[in-house]
Motif scaffolding. Structure first.
Motif: not given
Length: 178
Positions: A122-123, A126-128, A132-134
């Motif tokens: 996730l870091s 991310g998870e569009e 959540w952004t990278a």
């Protein structure tokens, strides 16, 4: 008859040496993962605000660290135990408990690695869909150190997997001898 005893003694010694070496490797890998995790921190300025990335920001990373600490401590204790039972002739019952110990530590390590791998993924990407952004493009030093720690911990896991396979093989061979 004498050659059969020599073969059994040689096999027993080889099994003992492999146990010792794999436990030492597990200690080294988990200890290295602990030290890299504890020292992985990075500060960045973002829009005039200082942000600090550290392992303690994530419960998954704290679990990962705890799993490695537990595995390291129990690896050391099991190394002592293996050295003590190597002197005993009737060790099959004790080896079963050692096998259970190795399985528990192996599962603990893989669960810690899975938790940290998820946060690492996730870091990095991310998870569009969730928004959540990278963050690894901003704290690349931190992410690289976490990746090194993950690799070391996975190597500790593979050490325990080899220990479990060896013990299972030994149980199967002693079961067929009876």
């Amino acid at each position: 008859m004498a050659s059969e005893i020599a073969v059994k003694s040689s096999t027993r010694r080889s099994f003992f040496m492999a146990q010792v070496m794999l436990r030492i490797l597990a200690i080294a890998f988990t200890l290295a993962a602990i030290s890299v995790t504890l020292t992985s921190t990075e500060s960045v300025m973002l829009f005039g605000i200082k942000l600090v990335a550290t392992y303690s920001d994530s419960s998954a990373m704290r679990f990962f660290l705890g799993a490695n600490i537990t595995a390291c401590i129990f690896s050391f204790l099991s190394l002592i135990f293996v050295c003590v039972i190597s002197r005993s002739e009737s060790q099959l019952n004790k080896c079963f408990y050692l096998f259970l110990h190795d399985m528990v530590i192996m599962v603990l390590l893989i669960s810690g690695c899975a938790a940290a791998s998820t946060i690492g993924y996730l870091s990095k990407y991310g998870e569009e869909k969730i928004g959540w952004t990278a963050v690894c493009d901003r704290v690349s030093k931190f992410c690289n150190r976490v990746m090194i720690s993950l690799v070391l911990s996975y190597l500790g896991f593979f050490s325990y997997m080899a220990l479990a396979i060896m013990a299972a093989k030994k149980f199967m061979s002693t079961a067929t001898e009876r």
